[in-house]
Design a protein around this motif. Structure first.
Motif, PDB file in Angstrom:
ATOM      1  N   PHE A 190      11.662 -40.400 -38.797  1.00 49.82           N
ATOM      2  CA  PHE A 190      12.420 -41.548 -38.311  1.00 49.82           C
ATOM      3  C   PHE A 190      13.118 -41.347 -36.971  1.00 49.82           C
ATOM      4  O   PHE A 190      13.911 -42.194 -36.563  1.00 49.82           O
ATOM      5  CB  PHE A 190      13.452 -41.955 -39.375  1.00 49.82           C
ATOM      6  N   LEU A 191      12.860 -40.248 -36.253  1.00 50.15           N
ATOM      7  CA  LEU A 191      13.467 -40.084 -34.940  1.00 50.15           C
ATOM      8  C   LEU A 191      12.970 -41.175 -34.000  1.00 50.15           C
ATOM      9  O   LEU A 191      11.773 -41.431 -33.892  1.00 50.15           O
ATOM     10  CB  LEU A 191      13.147 -38.704 -34.362  1.00 50.15           C
ATOM     11  N   SER A 192      13.913 -41.837 -33.330  1.00 48.15           N
ATOM     12  CA  SER A 192      13.553 -42.939 -32.440  1.00 48.15           C
ATOM     13  C   SER A 192      14.321 -42.860 -31.133  1.00 48.15           C
ATOM     14  O   SER A 192      15.531 -42.649 -31.125  1.00 48.15           O
ATOM     15  CB  SER A 192      13.842 -44.288 -33.110  1.00 48.15           C
ATOM     16  N   THR A 193      13.609 -43.059 -30.025  1.00 45.41           N
ATOM     17  CA  THR A 193      14.233 -43.157 -28.704  1.00 45.41           C
ATOM     18  C   THR A 193      14.354 -44.614 -28.266  1.00 45.41           C
ATOM     19  O   THR A 193      14.656 -44.892 -27.105  1.00 45.41           O
ATOM     20  CB  THR A 193      13.413 -42.371 -27.670  1.00 45.41           C
ATOM     21  N   TYR A 205      21.474 -40.520 -31.861  1.00 40.77           N
ATOM     22  CA  TYR A 205      21.225 -39.384 -32.745  1.00 40.77           C
ATOM     23  C   TYR A 205      20.053 -38.539 -32.254  1.00 40.77           C
ATOM     24  O   TYR A 205      20.044 -37.313 -32.421  1.00 40.77           O
ATOM     25  CB  TYR A 205      20.997 -39.867 -34.178  1.00 40.77           C
ATOM     26  N   ALA A 206      19.055 -39.166 -31.646  1.00 40.22           N
ATOM     27  CA  ALA A 206      17.938 -38.401 -31.078  1.00 40.22           C
ATOM     28  C   ALA A 206      18.445 -37.474 -29.981  1.00 40.22           C
ATOM     29  O   ALA A 206      18.045 -36.295 -29.902  1.00 40.22           O
ATOM     30  CB  ALA A 206      16.876 -39.354 -30.535  1.00 40.22           C
ATOM     31  N   SER A 210      17.068 -30.586 -23.537  1.00 42.00           N
ATOM     32  CA  SER A 210      17.404 -31.443 -22.398  1.00 42.00           C
ATOM     33  C   SER A 210      17.701 -32.871 -22.827  1.00 42.00           C
ATOM     34  O   SER A 210      17.003 -33.818 -22.474  1.00 42.00           O
ATOM     35  CB  SER A 210      16.254 -31.439 -21.377  1.00 42.00           C
ATOM     36  N   SER A 211      18.777 -33.027 -23.574  1.00 43.00           N
ATOM     37  CA  SER A 211      19.084 -34.319 -24.177  1.00 43.00           C
ATOM     38  C   SER A 211      19.367 -35.407 -23.146  1.00 43.00           C
ATOM     39  O   SER A 211      19.255 -36.590 -23.454  1.00 43.00           O
ATOM     40  CB  SER A 211      20.290 -34.184 -25.115  1.00 43.00           C
ATOM     41  N   GLN A 212      19.739 -35.042 -21.937  1.00 42.88           N
ATOM     42  CA  GLN A 212      20.034 -36.065 -20.926  1.00 42.88           C
ATOM     43  C   GLN A 212      18.842 -36.362 -20.028  1.00 42.88           C
ATOM     44  O   GLN A 212      18.941 -37.154 -19.095  1.00 42.88           O
ATOM     45  CB  GLN A 212      21.231 -35.617 -20.076  1.00 42.88           C
ATOM     46  N   MET A 270      12.217 -35.090 -23.441  1.00 39.51           N
ATOM     47  CA  MET A 270      12.998 -34.690 -24.607  1.00 39.51           C
ATOM     48  C   MET A 270      12.102 -34.590 -25.844  1.00 39.51           C
ATOM     49  O   MET A 270      12.142 -33.595 -26.579  1.00 39.51           O
ATOM     50  CB  MET A 270      14.119 -35.707 -24.829  1.00 39.51           C
ATOM     51  N   VAL A 271      11.277 -35.612 -26.056  1.00 37.18           N
ATOM     52  CA  VAL A 271      10.396 -35.628 -27.227  1.00 37.18           C
ATOM     53  C   VAL A 271       9.313 -34.567 -27.102  1.00 37.18           C
ATOM     54  O   VAL A 271       8.925 -33.934 -28.098  1.00 37.18           O
ATOM     55  CB  VAL A 271       9.793 -37.042 -27.422  1.00 37.18           C
ATOM     56  N   THR A 272       8.810 -34.348 -25.894  1.00 37.69           N
ATOM     57  CA  THR A 272       7.810 -33.300 -25.687  1.00 37.69           C
ATOM     58  C   THR A 272       8.362 -31.946 -26.115  1.00 37.69           C
ATOM     59  O   THR A 272       7.674 -31.146 -26.766  1.00 37.69           O
ATOM     60  CB  THR A 272       7.385 -33.241 -24.206  1.00 37.69           C
ATOM     61  N   CYS A 273       9.621 -31.695 -25.764  1.00 36.51           N
ATOM     62  CA  CYS A 273      10.273 -30.451 -26.170  1.00 36.51           C
ATOM     63  C   CYS A 273      10.412 -30.379 -27.689  1.00 36.51           C
ATOM     64  O   CYS A 273      10.119 -29.348 -28.302  1.00 36.51           O
ATOM     65  CB  CYS A 273      11.632 -30.339 -25.500  1.00 36.51           C
TER      66      CYS A 273
END
Length: 594
Positions: free
Chosen positions: A169-172, A255-256, A266-268, A274-277
């Motif tokens: 359920f992770l969503s950007t 939350y992602a 690299s949340s920012q 970010m998702v690739t990581c």
């Protein structure tokens, strides 16, 4: 009077054993569009044979580059698939429920088919598809043993697994990772059932989708998705709905990014990098970091962070908006389903389980601090309101306190906390769904039925957290009080003292009967008529009747009327009034009135 001599009884027993052994020696093979599937023949605790086809993969492994993407259908096999063992559980964190770390496997998208031993491809019997609960962060299919329902109810039961927590359920909030992958997993499993279940003897036009807690909310989400038309004809929702306070998040991108920050991803940066990581990390490490996500004093208990969210496709809008839109409900075909919803009489009992787990891992004091009236009014209630409506205000807080903690009351009990928690999480959302369904089918005269029951039996053999049956305790009766179902579930309810008595076994028989009768006919009355001594009326206005299900049984009207009215009418009207007065508000959906 016909009397059997002892020798005759022995012979009957021998023949029964030989008959059973004959079944056990024959391994069933089913030729499906997916491929040849070889199962096993087992027996229930009372020696009734049934077939089990376990661990069938319905999707390509959602690993590596396929992580955070919709599932792809498994192409099937050109050789016999040995379906003799369960697939692994999906990766999940145990901390939210008192365990440690993460467990499971990312390659987990399997399902299990259970059939009576006597049926053939032409039997054409009803099918129940079971979705497990666990807050969308835990749970598995193999903890639920449907053998009693299958053997004695003469139905087919399919249990399915779906991705959980951030993997599911992770969503950007954009195309990079839209989220709701666990819902898409469930949907793909339903498509597999529709395509293949006739080969097992199932009726593709009599499929009931059923679940408990997060599984129940999942049933609602599936029913509210237009792509589900034709995949099932009935729904059974036990203790949860799409609008449950814990079943939907408005903060998925937040939350992602928090998760990415905890994992040095690299949340920012851009969502894509970010998702690739996050795709490069071990699945268990990723999941273990997903709870808790912050220091919020109550949402750590009431919110599991990685749950369904609006993606514009599967979840079109805030579930409260969808539930209050007859036009949308008609568009998705809700009026063409039979619907049964249920709650237990002390849904909020789960609060103590969650509070103990949080106190254990966070060295906090939720269990005691929430019983402080100031903490309840100024912290607990506002955060529950934020979860349920996306808004809070002084007027809303006062309205909640007026119902649960009357001003003239000098005492403040844990039961008031549990009722607040359980009503926002289960009772009000379930009633709202039943009400919307009943209104729609009545106005369109489709002939489809709505039923509701409240499970109100406190098991004699385990401890309860308050007044009434706790969240999840009905599951043991749903599956027949078998040892296989009681063992894993009883761990949630410690201090067991004894074994089920005869009346409890009869209650389990009644519950299984009403569920299978509903799956077969869309009407559960046949199973309860002996103990109820009257007709179980449908849930509809103005009476909104329901079955109070315990060892005696009775019919009631408007369950938890004042508390449900608070969440479905009073609070939405206050939100709407604030919108009208100020022309702008934090509330994203001011026009919700139950």
């Amino acid at each position: 009077m016909f009397v059997l001599h002892n020798n005759t009884m022995v012979l009957i027993g021998v023949f029964t054993l030989l008959f059973t052994l004959q079944f056990l020696n024959a391994q069933p093979i089913v030729d499906t569009p997916w491929g040849l599937v070889e199962g096993t023949t087992n027996v229930t605790e009372d020696w009734t044979p049934y077939h089990a086809f376990l661990g069938i993969p319905f999707a390509v492994p959602p690993t590596r580059s396929k992580r955070f993407k919709r599932p792809q259908p498994h192409p099937g096999l050109n050789h016999i698939f040995k379906a003799n063992s369960y697939g692994p559980a999906c990766v999940q964190t145990l901390k939210a429920f008192g365990g440690y770390g993460a467990t499971g496997d990312e390659d987990c998208l399997t399902l299990n088919v259970f059939t009576p031993a006597s049926i053939t491809e032409t039997s054409n019997i009803p099918v129940i598809v079971w979705i497990h609960g666990g807050g969308f962060v835990s749970g598995d299919a193999f903890s639920y043993d449907p053998s009693s329902i299958v053997a004695h109810g003469q139905v087919i039961v399919v249990t399915i697994q779906y991705r959980l927590g951030p993997l599911g359920f992770l969503s950007t909030k954009d195309h990079v990772s839209a989220g709701n992958y666990g819902l898409w997993d469930q949907h793909l499993a339903l498509q597999w059932v529709k395509k293949n279940i006739a080969s097992f003897g199932g009726d593709i036009n009599s499929i009931t989708l059923m679940g408990e807690s997060a599984g129940s909310a999942s049933v609602a989400f599936q029913a509210l998705y237009s792509g589900s038309k034709g995949l099932f004809q009935r729904t059974v929702m036990q203790s949860g709905s799409a609008s449950s306070s814990w079943a939907y998040t408005r903060n998925s991108l937040k939350y992602a990014r928090q998760l990415a920050h905890k994992l040095n991803c690299s949340s920012q940066s851009s969502p894509a990098s970010m998702v690739t990581c996050l795709r490069t990390l071990p699945a268990k490490k990723l999941t273990a970091a997903s709870w808790p996500m912050g220091n919020e004093p109550v949402t750590t208990l009431a919110e599991f962070y990685f749950v369904p969210t609006v993606d514009g496709i599967f979840v079109k809008d805030d579930p409260l908006v969808l539930m209050s839109s007859p036009g949308y409900l008609k568009q998705v075909g809700l009026q063409n389903l039979d619907c049964m919803v249920s709650v237990v009489s002390n849904e909020g009992g789960i609060y103590k389980v969650l509070a103990r787990a949080a106190d254990k891992h966070l060295h906090s004091s939720f269990s005691s601090s929430v019983q402080n009236k100031t903490f309840y009014r100024n912290t607990f209630v506002p955060e529950i309101l934020e979860l349920y409506f996306g808004a809070s205000s002084t007027d809303l807080r006062q309205a909640v306190a007026k119902v649960y903690v009357p001003s003239q009351s000098h005492t403040f009990t844990l039961q008031a906390v549990m009722n607040t928690f359980g009503d926002a999480g289960m009772v009000a959302p379930a009633t709202l769904f039943a009400r919307a369904h009943a209104k729609l089918t009545s106005s369109m005269k489709t002939g489809k039925k709505t039923y509701m029951y409240v499970f109100d039996h406190v098991p004699s053999f385990i401890s309860s957290q308050g007044k009434g049956a706790d969240h999840g305790q009905d599951l043991m009766y749903t599956f027949g009080l078998t040892k296989a179902i009681m063992a894993p579930l009883a761990t949630l309810f410690p201090n067991g003292t004894s074994h089920p008595d005869l009346s409890e076994k009869e209650l389990a028989h009644t519950l299984m009967g009403l569920l299978t009768d509903f799956a077969r006919y869309g009407d559960p009355n046949n199973a309860v008529q002996y103990g109820l001594h009257q007709t179980w009326p449908q849930f509809s206005e103005p009476g909104e009747h329901y079955l109070l299900l315990n060892t005696t049984m009775s019919v009631g009207s408007k369950p938890y009327k004042d508390r449900v009215t608070l969440w479905t009418q009073t609070l939405p009207r206050l939100l709407q009034a604030a919108q009208n007065q100020h022309h702008t508000t934090k509330n994203p959906h001011p026009n919700i009135v139950g």
